[in-house]
Design an enzyme around this catalytic site. Sequence first.
Site, PDB file in Angstrom:
ATOM      1  N   SER A 136       0.627  -1.240  -0.487  1.00 47.56           N
ATOM      2  CA  SER A 136      -0.011  -0.040   0.607  1.00 47.56           C
ATOM      3  C   SER A 136       0.803   1.603   0.170  1.00 47.56           C
ATOM      4  O   SER A 136       2.047   0.913   0.137  1.00 47.56           O
ATOM      5  CB  SER A 136      -0.783  -0.352   1.193  1.00 47.56           C
ATOM      6  OG  SER A 136      -0.166   0.075   2.151  1.00 47.56           O
ATOM      7  N   LYS A 137       0.208   2.133  -0.234  1.00 47.52           N
ATOM      8  CA  LYS A 137       0.860   3.566  -0.369  1.00 47.52           C
ATOM      9  C   LYS A 137       1.487   3.386   1.172  1.00 47.52           C
ATOM     10  O   LYS A 137       2.703   4.250   1.343  1.00 47.52           O
ATOM     11  CB  LYS A 137      -0.368   4.494  -0.787  1.00 47.52           C
ATOM     12  CG  LYS A 137       0.348   5.384  -1.095  1.00 47.52           C
ATOM     13  CD  LYS A 137      -0.923   6.126  -1.941  1.00 47.52           C
ATOM     14  CE  LYS A 137      -0.937   7.561  -0.422  1.00 47.52           C
ATOM     15  NZ  LYS A 137      -1.856   8.809  -0.325  1.00 47.52           N
ATOM     16  N   ARG A 138       0.982   3.631   1.921  1.00 44.03           N
ATOM     17  CA  ARG A 138       1.210   3.971   3.694  1.00 44.03           C
ATOM     18  C   ARG A 138       2.676   2.367   3.448  1.00 44.03           C
ATOM     19  O   ARG A 138       3.348   3.062   4.502  1.00 44.03           O
ATOM     20  CB  ARG A 138      -0.049   3.139   4.173  1.00 44.03           C
ATOM     21  CG  ARG A 138      -1.076   4.679   5.126  1.00 44.03           C
ATOM     22  CD  ARG A 138      -1.627   4.285   5.310  1.00 44.03           C
ATOM     23  NE  ARG A 138      -2.669   4.987   4.789  1.00 44.03           N
ATOM     24  CZ  ARG A 138      -3.807   4.579   3.875  1.00 44.03           C
ATOM     25  NH1 ARG A 138      -3.158   4.163   3.526  1.00 44.03           N
ATOM     26  NH2 ARG A 138      -4.157   5.522   3.173  1.00 44.03           N
ATOM     27  N   ASP A 139       2.586   1.427   3.337  1.00 44.00           N
ATOM     28  CA  ASP A 139       4.364   0.853   3.340  1.00 44.00           C
ATOM     29  C   ASP A 139       4.849   1.590   3.217  1.00 44.00           C
ATOM     30  O   ASP A 139       6.118   1.587   3.742  1.00 44.00           O
ATOM     31  CB  ASP A 139       4.141  -0.443   2.656  1.00 44.00           C
ATOM     32  CG  ASP A 139       3.215  -1.300   3.098  1.00 44.00           C
ATOM     33  OD1 ASP A 139       2.746  -1.227   4.059  1.00 44.00           O
ATOM     34  OD2 ASP A 139       2.890  -2.754   2.124  1.00 44.00           O
ATOM     35  N   GLY A 140       4.729   3.016   1.836  1.00 44.04           N
ATOM     36  CA  GLY A 140       6.694   3.500   1.770  1.00 44.04           C
ATOM     37  C   GLY A 140       6.855   4.159   2.491  1.00 44.04           C
ATOM     38  O   GLY A 140       8.026   3.964   3.336  1.00 44.04           O
TER      39      GLY A 140
END
Length: 509
Positions: A264-268
Site C-alpha cells: 500500500s501507499k502507506r507501506d512506503g
Amino acid sequence: MSNVRVRFAPSPTGGLHLGGIRTVLYNYLFAKKNGGEFILRIEDTDQTRYVAGAEEYIMECLQWLGLEPDESPAKPGAVGPYRQSERKAASIYQQYAEQLVREGHAYYAFDTPEELETMRQQYRSDTNPSPQYDHRVRAAMRNSTSLDAKTTQRLLDEGTRYVIRIKMPENETIGFTDMIRGEVNFETGLVDDKVLLKADGMPTYHLAVVVDDQLMGITHAFRGEEWLPSAPVHVLLWKYLFGLDAMPQWAHLPLILGPNGKLSKRDGAKYGFPVFAMNWTDAKTGELTEGFREKGFLPEAFINLLALLGWNDGTEKELFTLEELSAVFSMDRVHSAGAKFDYEKARWFNHEWIKKTDNETLVTLVLPLLEKEGVTVTDNSLATQAIASVKDRATLLPDFIPQVSFFFRAPISWDLAAVKPKWNTDKEKFFQVFVEELDATPDFQSAFIEEAFKKTAALQNIKPGELQLPFRIMLVGGKFGPPVFDIAAIIGKSETISRIRTALKAFGE
Ligand code: GLU
C-alpha cells in the site's frame, strides 16, 4: 500473432503505484513482442474521484520510462476519443445500456439512496453483513423488473432519476480462460446486479470497459487481480452485446506484496521506500508521496525490477534492457501468486544499472542534483571523470552528491580528528617536498603521482601507507572517495597543490 492491440486504462485518481506501472510494462512488452499496438485510455467517468493533474502525471511517468503508447489522448488514432468522459458525450454507452434493457439483460432501477439503505438494514444479518442488490432482493425493490411497464414508463416520463443495472442470472456458471490462471468459473447467482449506467448518464467501469475494449479493437486485456471478482459481469456483457468470440483474452496480474500483504501507499512511508513511480502531491492535503524517480532510480532499473516482479525468462538472468524484455516476454511465464517487493533487491538493480550507464548520461542526471546542493560544475570533462571514478560506489543517484562534490570545490573543513594524533613535522616536511615534486612535473597522471609520492616517502624515510590518509583528507576533507592518486589526477596539478598547501596550514595549527 497479428493485429494485437492492448491497452492500459488507468483512472486518473492520483499517483501511479508500482503495480500500475508493471501493468503498463506488461502491456507494452506484450505489444512489442507481438508486433502490436499499445493504447492508453483514460478512464475518467467517475467524476467524484477525478483528480486534476493526474492524467498529466500518468503521461509523464510513461515518458520518463520510455513506455510511450502508440495511441493516447495526446496522440489519437482512429478509434478515439481516448478519454472516457469524451466518449460519453457521443452517448455511446447509453445506447448499449438501453439495448441491454430492451433485451432483458438489464433494467431501470429507481431506488433512492434512502431506499437502498433501508434494504441493507432489512437484509443485514450475521451471515450476510453487507447485503447486495441482487436476484434475492430485486423483486422487492423499485425497478423495471418489479414494476409494471406502465409505471416504469411513467417514472421515466416524469424524469425520475434512475440507474441501469445488469440483471445477473440466478443460476448460471460463467467462465473464461485467463492467460495466467487458466480456466476461471463463477456462479452468477453470487454476484450483485452491478450498476452499468449511473444517474448522471455516465457509464460505470463495468459497462465502459466492455464497450470501449470492443470499439477500440482491443485483443488482449491485462489488469490487476483485484478486478477478477468483476470478471463475471464483464463476460456476461460481452456475451450479451458482442458475443463471446469477440471478447479479448484476459490476464489478471498478481498483486505486488509489501512486507505485510498487499503493498500500500502507506507501506512506503512506513518502511522508507517509494511506492509511486514519481513524486505525487495530494492537492487536497498537500501530502507528498515519494517516487522512484526522485529517490534516484534510473528508468532502466525501474523497468528491469518491475519486469521481474512476477515474471522471469526461465533462466537465472536478471539484468534485462527494455529491448531484451520486448524480445523474450510472454504472459504464460507470469506467475499467478503474488510477487513480493524487496527494496534491497530494487536498490541492487539500480546499482547494477548505474554501473552499466555511460558516463555522459550519468553526468546529465547528476549535475542538476549537484546544482541543487550549490555545487557548480563548469568543466564537463572533469564531471565525466569524477562520475566515472565513483560510479561503482553509487546505488541511488543522490549518492553521487557526497561522492563527487569535492572534485568541484576544495574542502573548507577537514577530518582533523583522523589526522592530528599522528601528525608531525616529518610528515609536514614530506608534503612540502612532495608539492615541489608535483610542481616540477609536466606529466600529471595518476601513476606518476603515485610514483612521486612513494619516491619522496622513501627519501624521507616514512612509510607511504602513513601518508595516504592525510593526503586523502587534504584533497577530500574526509576519509572517503576513490583512490587518492586518481582524485589528484582528475582535479589537476594546480588544484592538488593548492589543496595540499591550504590543508598544511590547517593541520599545523
Ligand atoms: N480503470 C481501471 C483501473 O483504474 C482499469 C482496469 C482495467 O484495466 O480494465 O484500474
